[in-house]
Design a protein around this motif. Structure first.
Motif, PDB file in Angstrom:
ATOM      1  N   SER A  48      -2.051 -26.048 -43.814  1.00  0.00           N
ATOM      2  CA  SER A  48      -1.972 -26.942 -44.973  1.00  0.00           C
ATOM      3  C   SER A  48      -3.327 -27.070 -45.648  1.00  0.00           C
ATOM      4  CB  SER A  48      -1.528 -28.342 -44.504  1.00  0.00           C
ATOM      5  OG  SER A  48      -0.244 -28.284 -43.920  1.00  0.00           O
ATOM      6  N   ILE A  49      -3.346 -27.819 -46.742  1.00  0.00           N
ATOM      7  CA  ILE A  49      -4.628 -28.278 -47.293  1.00  0.00           C
ATOM      8  C   ILE A  49      -4.574 -29.798 -47.383  1.00  0.00           C
ATOM      9  CG2 ILE A  49      -5.142 -26.167 -48.620  1.00  0.00           C
ATOM     10  CD1 ILE A  49      -4.275 -27.667 -51.145  1.00  0.00           C
ATOM     11  N   LEU A  50      -5.720 -30.407 -47.205  1.00  0.00           N
ATOM     12  CA  LEU A  50      -5.817 -31.850 -47.455  1.00  0.00           C
ATOM     13  C   LEU A  50      -6.601 -32.000 -48.750  1.00  0.00           C
ATOM     14  CD1 LEU A  50      -5.021 -34.601 -46.069  1.00  0.00           C
ATOM     15  CD2 LEU A  50      -7.459 -34.817 -45.590  1.00  0.00           C
ATOM     16  N   GLU A  51      -6.032 -32.786 -49.650  1.00  0.00           N
ATOM     17  CA  GLU A  51      -6.567 -32.866 -51.005  1.00  0.00           C
ATOM     18  C   GLU A  51      -6.862 -34.321 -51.343  1.00  0.00           C
ATOM     19  OE1 GLU A  51      -4.367 -30.147 -53.771  1.00  0.00           O
ATOM     20  OE2 GLU A  51      -3.985 -32.036 -54.779  1.00  0.00           O
ATOM     21  N   ALA A  52      -7.890 -34.562 -52.119  1.00  0.00           N
ATOM     22  CA  ALA A  52      -8.159 -35.928 -52.575  1.00  0.00           C
ATOM     23  C   ALA A  52      -7.036 -36.363 -53.502  1.00  0.00           C
ATOM     24  CB  ALA A  52      -9.493 -35.974 -53.321  1.00  0.00           C
ATOM     25  N   PHE A  53      -6.579 -37.592 -53.367  1.00  0.00           N
ATOM     26  CA  PHE A  53      -5.576 -38.130 -54.286  1.00  0.00           C
ATOM     27  C   PHE A  53      -6.288 -38.501 -55.583  1.00  0.00           C
ATOM     28  CE2 PHE A  53      -3.056 -41.486 -56.208  1.00  0.00           C
ATOM     29  CZ  PHE A  53      -1.789 -40.940 -56.159  1.00  0.00           C
ATOM     30  N   VAL A  54      -5.756 -38.022 -56.693  1.00  0.00           N
ATOM     31  CA  VAL A  54      -6.404 -38.251 -57.991  1.00  0.00           C
ATOM     32  C   VAL A  54      -5.724 -39.421 -58.699  1.00  0.00           C
ATOM     33  CG1 VAL A  54      -6.999 -37.204 -60.211  1.00  0.00           C
ATOM     34  CG2 VAL A  54      -6.894 -35.776 -58.152  1.00  0.00           C
ATOM     35  N   ASP A  55      -6.517 -40.423 -59.021  1.00  0.00           N
ATOM     36  CA  ASP A  55      -5.985 -41.572 -59.756  1.00  0.00           C
ATOM     37  C   ASP A  55      -6.020 -41.204 -61.247  1.00  0.00           C
ATOM     38  OD1 ASP A  55      -5.126 -44.065 -60.493  1.00  0.00           O
ATOM     39  OD2 ASP A  55      -7.138 -44.963 -60.385  1.00  0.00           O
ATOM     40  N   ALA A 113      -5.106 -20.077 -51.112  1.00  0.00           N
ATOM     41  CA  ALA A 113      -5.596 -18.903 -51.864  1.00  0.00           C
ATOM     42  C   ALA A 113      -5.687 -19.262 -53.350  1.00  0.00           C
ATOM     43  CB  ALA A 113      -4.652 -17.730 -51.646  1.00  0.00           C
ATOM     44  N   GLU A 114      -4.696 -19.994 -53.830  1.00  0.00           N
ATOM     45  CA  GLU A 114      -4.650 -20.373 -55.249  1.00  0.00           C
ATOM     46  C   GLU A 114      -5.832 -21.285 -55.606  1.00  0.00           C
ATOM     47  OE1 GLU A 114      -0.734 -21.736 -56.632  1.00  0.00           O
ATOM     48  OE2 GLU A 114      -1.783 -23.351 -57.649  1.00  0.00           O
ATOM     49  N   LYS A 115      -6.088 -22.276 -54.753  1.00  0.00           N
ATOM     50  CA  LYS A 115      -7.187 -23.214 -55.032  1.00  0.00           C
ATOM     51  C   LYS A 115      -8.528 -22.474 -54.978  1.00  0.00           C
ATOM     52  CE  LYS A 115      -5.781 -27.520 -55.713  1.00  0.00           C
ATOM     53  NZ  LYS A 115      -4.475 -27.877 -55.192  1.00  0.00           N
ATOM     54  N   ASN A 116      -8.681 -21.575 -53.990  1.00  0.00           N
ATOM     55  CA  ASN A 116      -9.936 -20.811 -53.902  1.00  0.00           C
ATOM     56  C   ASN A 116     -10.129 -19.938 -55.130  1.00  0.00           C
ATOM     57  OD1 ASN A 116     -10.823 -21.877 -51.464  1.00  0.00           O
ATOM     58  ND2 ASN A 116      -9.722 -20.351 -50.242  1.00  0.00           N
ATOM     59  N   PHE A 117      -9.035 -19.368 -55.618  1.00  0.00           N
ATOM     60  CA  PHE A 117      -9.093 -18.542 -56.830  1.00  0.00           C
ATOM     61  C   PHE A 117      -9.538 -19.399 -58.033  1.00  0.00           C
ATOM     62  CE2 PHE A 117      -6.504 -17.285 -60.618  1.00  0.00           C
ATOM     63  CZ  PHE A 117      -7.176 -16.114 -60.933  1.00  0.00           C
ATOM     64  N   LEU A 118      -8.980 -20.596 -58.149  1.00  0.00           N
ATOM     65  CA  LEU A 118      -9.349 -21.484 -59.262  1.00  0.00           C
ATOM     66  C   LEU A 118     -10.842 -21.824 -59.199  1.00  0.00           C
ATOM     67  CD1 LEU A 118      -6.197 -23.786 -59.087  1.00  0.00           C
ATOM     68  CD2 LEU A 118      -6.814 -22.296 -61.010  1.00  0.00           C
ATOM     69  N   VAL A 119     -11.309 -22.110 -57.991  1.00  0.00           N
ATOM     70  CA  VAL A 119     -12.728 -22.432 -57.811  1.00  0.00           C
ATOM     71  C   VAL A 119     -13.583 -21.218 -58.182  1.00  0.00           C
ATOM     72  CG1 VAL A 119     -14.487 -23.018 -56.090  1.00  0.00           C
ATOM     73  CG2 VAL A 119     -12.295 -24.224 -56.087  1.00  0.00           C
ATOM     74  N   SER A 120     -13.111 -20.024 -57.787  1.00  0.00           N
ATOM     75  CA  SER A 120     -13.887 -18.803 -58.096  1.00  0.00           C
ATOM     76  C   SER A 120     -13.995 -18.576 -59.597  1.00  0.00           C
ATOM     77  CB  SER A 120     -13.271 -17.576 -57.412  1.00  0.00           C
ATOM     78  OG  SER A 120     -12.117 -17.155 -58.125  1.00  0.00           O
ATOM     79  N   LEU A 121     -13.045 -19.125 -60.358  1.00  0.00           N
ATOM     80  CA  LEU A 121     -13.104 -19.003 -61.830  1.00  0.00           C
ATOM     81  C   LEU A 121     -13.968 -20.096 -62.450  1.00  0.00           C
ATOM     82  CD1 LEU A 121      -9.345 -18.309 -62.743  1.00  0.00           C
ATOM     83  CD2 LEU A 121     -11.197 -16.639 -62.590  1.00  0.00           C
ATOM     84  N   GLY A 122     -14.479 -20.984 -61.606  1.00  0.00           N
ATOM     85  CA  GLY A 122     -15.314 -22.079 -62.107  1.00  0.00           C
ATOM     86  C   GLY A 122     -14.497 -23.239 -62.668  1.00  0.00           C
ATOM     87  N   LEU A 123     -13.204 -23.301 -62.307  1.00  0.00           N
ATOM     88  CA  LEU A 123     -12.362 -24.392 -62.812  1.00  0.00           C
ATOM     89  C   LEU A 123     -12.399 -25.571 -61.857  1.00  0.00           C
ATOM     90  CD1 LEU A 123      -9.343 -22.214 -64.020  1.00  0.00           C
ATOM     91  CD2 LEU A 123     -11.285 -23.075 -65.352  1.00  0.00           C
ATOM     92  N   GLN A 124     -12.174 -26.750 -62.407  1.00  0.00           N
ATOM     93  CA  GLN A 124     -12.218 -27.964 -61.590  1.00  0.00           C
ATOM     94  C   GLN A 124     -10.858 -28.230 -60.969  1.00  0.00           C
ATOM     95  OE1 GLN A 124     -14.044 -30.645 -64.744  1.00  0.00           O
ATOM     96  NE2 GLN A 124     -14.700 -31.626 -62.847  1.00  0.00           N
ATOM     97  N   THR A 125     -10.860 -28.588 -59.675  1.00  0.00           N
ATOM     98  CA  THR A 125      -9.623 -28.982 -58.978  1.00  0.00           C
ATOM     99  C   THR A 125      -9.932 -30.283 -58.232  1.00  0.00           C
ATOM    100  OG1 THR A 125     -10.152 -27.965 -56.856  1.00  0.00           O
ATOM    101  CG2 THR A 125      -9.141 -26.523 -58.505  1.00  0.00           C
ATOM    102  N   PRO A 126      -8.899 -30.981 -57.730  1.00  0.00           N
ATOM    103  CA  PRO A 126      -9.206 -32.081 -56.820  1.00  0.00           C
ATOM    104  C   PRO A 126      -9.940 -31.504 -55.603  1.00  0.00           C
ATOM    105  CG  PRO A 126      -6.874 -32.105 -57.460  1.00  0.00           C
ATOM    106  CD  PRO A 126      -7.448 -30.813 -57.962  1.00  0.00           C
ATOM    107  N   ALA A 127     -10.789 -32.321 -54.959  1.00  0.00           N
ATOM    108  CA  ALA A 127     -11.462 -31.847 -53.737  1.00  0.00           C
ATOM    109  C   ALA A 127     -10.394 -31.488 -52.708  1.00  0.00           C
ATOM    110  CB  ALA A 127     -12.354 -32.954 -53.193  1.00  0.00           C
ATOM    111  N   PHE A 128     -10.599 -30.376 -51.969  1.00  0.00           N
ATOM    112  CA  PHE A 128      -9.598 -29.984 -50.971  1.00  0.00           C
ATOM    113  C   PHE A 128     -10.281 -29.303 -49.788  1.00  0.00           C
ATOM    114  CE2 PHE A 128      -9.699 -25.370 -51.469  1.00  0.00           C
ATOM    115  CZ  PHE A 128     -10.301 -25.227 -52.712  1.00  0.00           C
ATOM    116  N   THR A 129      -9.601 -29.323 -48.659  1.00  0.00           N
ATOM    117  CA  THR A 129     -10.082 -28.637 -47.456  1.00  0.00           C
ATOM    118  C   THR A 129      -8.887 -27.985 -46.767  1.00  0.00           C
ATOM    119  OG1 THR A 129     -11.605 -30.472 -47.144  1.00  0.00           O
ATOM    120  CG2 THR A 129     -11.407 -28.969 -45.312  1.00  0.00           C
ATOM    121  N   ALA A 130      -9.082 -26.777 -46.264  1.00  0.00           N
ATOM    122  CA  ALA A 130      -8.029 -26.108 -45.496  1.00  0.00           C
ATOM    123  C   ALA A 130      -7.924 -26.767 -44.129  1.00  0.00           C
ATOM    124  CB  ALA A 130      -8.381 -24.634 -45.324  1.00  0.00           C
ATOM    125  N   VAL A 131      -6.710 -26.977 -43.655  1.00  0.00           N
ATOM    126  CA  VAL A 131      -6.539 -27.523 -42.306  1.00  0.00           C
ATOM    127  C   VAL A 131      -5.497 -26.701 -41.544  1.00  0.00           C
ATOM    128  CG1 VAL A 131      -7.314 -29.879 -42.775  1.00  0.00           C
ATOM    129  CG2 VAL A 131      -4.953 -29.324 -43.169  1.00  0.00           C
TER     130      VAL A 131
END
Ligand code: AMP
Length: 366
Positions: A185-192, A115-133
């Motif tokens: 869970s969510i699966l998220e891209a690891f950010v270097d 819910a938090e990541k979806n909210f961030l995306v809805s605000l137009g903010l950048q997050t690591p790529a993620f998918t709900a699993v």
């Protein structure tokens, strides 16, 4: 999202504010409240809670004990919490009896990574790529899409690296899925990332907003090791970080201090890792290096007071004192720093026992 209840008038000195949770954050909040002439009533389900040592009143009871919760709420003019895993039921129960800030809506949102990541995306903010699993098949498919390395994170009850695993292979996803016992869970891209940073900000009940200079944060074994201000962020990135925090705070119609954890990528982008609806370990330096600390700022906001100046008067490095390191308290006390010990009796590996903040002349005014 349901808006939090606001106070009809500021909580006057001499009155009581309630804090759900009795850890070190609750302890430092209670100390800040006392400095403003407010009394703190701390509610916690552990009987040797660090905050119990420094508050006016405390309740040791479970979070599902409605009698104790009602008694606590009845004794407080405003209520807050010091950890985001406060059971939602307890938060709503007290919120019906006294203004709770941040509100139950902000709490519920930050208890669920998806819910938090979806909210961030809805605000137009950048997050690591993620998918709900939500199944092993989805976990495998998500890993195929996101690629290695990735991070599997349970949607709920994760902190300090708990409920998360770095994934290098499809077999690794399945192994982590089993360890997490099929938890959504969510699966998220690891950010270097180049480094980690955070922005600690406060929003008042009238919508007023202030933000501290964002520290650079270094983690070891998923636990914060140190925070440093100023960080290597450019003035433009600092401004961007403050805008991110403001968007989040406004979007949640928030009152109180909130923290946005950031990954700073090698090409200078600021990706939001997560939101903490509370004061934060990476803001402890504000006690010694700012006019008004994050703790006082939070008390001001939830009590309906004017926000204070977040101005930093010194450069600062805050180092956590973890586990057995606290045995060296005498040596730490001799060193040139502001020592804060949380009064925890048992030293466990990875447990935050205290912190020390070292100050230097202010070198950059951002
Ligand atoms: P979290 O519980 O999500 O705040 O994660 C704790 C720490 O794990 C972060 O502060 C990072 O050091 C690391 N971490 C979490 N997610 C990622 C990610 N997607 N990529 C790289 N490091 C991560």
């Amino acid at each position: 999202m349901s808006a939090a209840k606001r106070l009809s008038r500021p909580v006057a000195p001499g009155s009581t504010i309630g804090i759900l949770g009795g850890g070190q954050l609750g302890r430092m909040l209670a100390l800040a409240a006392a400095r403003l002439g407010l009394k703190a009533h701390v509610y916690c389900d552990e009987d040797d809670a660090p905050a119990f040592d420094v508050c006016h009143a405390h309740t040791f009871a479970r979070y599902d004990d409605e009698r104790s919760l009602a008694h606590f709420a009845g004794a407080c003019e405003a209520i807050t919490f010091e950890f985001e895993n406060v059971p939602a039921q307890a938060a709503s129960f007290v919120a019906e009896r006294a203004p709770l800030n941040p509100g139950a809506g902000a709490l519920a949102l930050t208890q669920d990574r998806l819910a938090e990541k979806n909210f961030l995306v809805s605000l137009g903010l950048q997050t690591p790529a993620f998918t709900a699993v939500s199944s092993p098949e989805e976990a495998r498919a998500a890993f195929g899409a996101i690629g290695a390395p990735a991070v599997l994170k349970t949607r709920r009850f994760g902190y300090d690296g708990k409920g998360q695993a770095k994934i290098a292979s499809a077999d690794g996803v399945m192994a982590a899925w089993t360890v997490f016992e099929d938890a959504p869970s969510i699966l998220e891209a690891f950010v270097d990332f180049e480094f980690e940073a955070s922005i600690i900000a406060a929003r008042g009940q009238d919508g007023d907003f202030v933000a501290y200079d964002p520290p650079q944060n270094v983690h070891e074994n998923h636990v914060l090791r140190r925070s440093r201000v100023p960080s290597p962020l450019s003035a433009a990135q600092v401004a961007q970080a403050k805008t991110i925090a403001r968007r989040v705070a406004d979007g949640l119609d928030y009152a109180g201090v909130l923290t946005v954890e950031l990954f700073v990528t090698k090409d200078g982008a600021l990706l939001v890792n997560e939101i903490a609806p509370r004061v934060h370990n990476s803001g402890h330096w504000t006690i010694d290096a700012c006019l008004v600390s994050q703790f006082e700022q939070h008390i001001r906001a939830i009590a309906g007071w004017p926000l204070g100046s977040p101005e930093r008067h010194a450069d600062a490095v805050m180092e956590n004192i973890i586990g057995e390191e606290a045995a060296d308290w005498h040596k730490l006390a001799e060193s040139c720093g502001a020592l804060h010990l949380y009064g925890k009796k048992v030293r466990r590996t990875g447990r935050k026992m205290g912190h020390i903040t070292r100050l230097g002349p202010k070198t950059a005014a951002r």
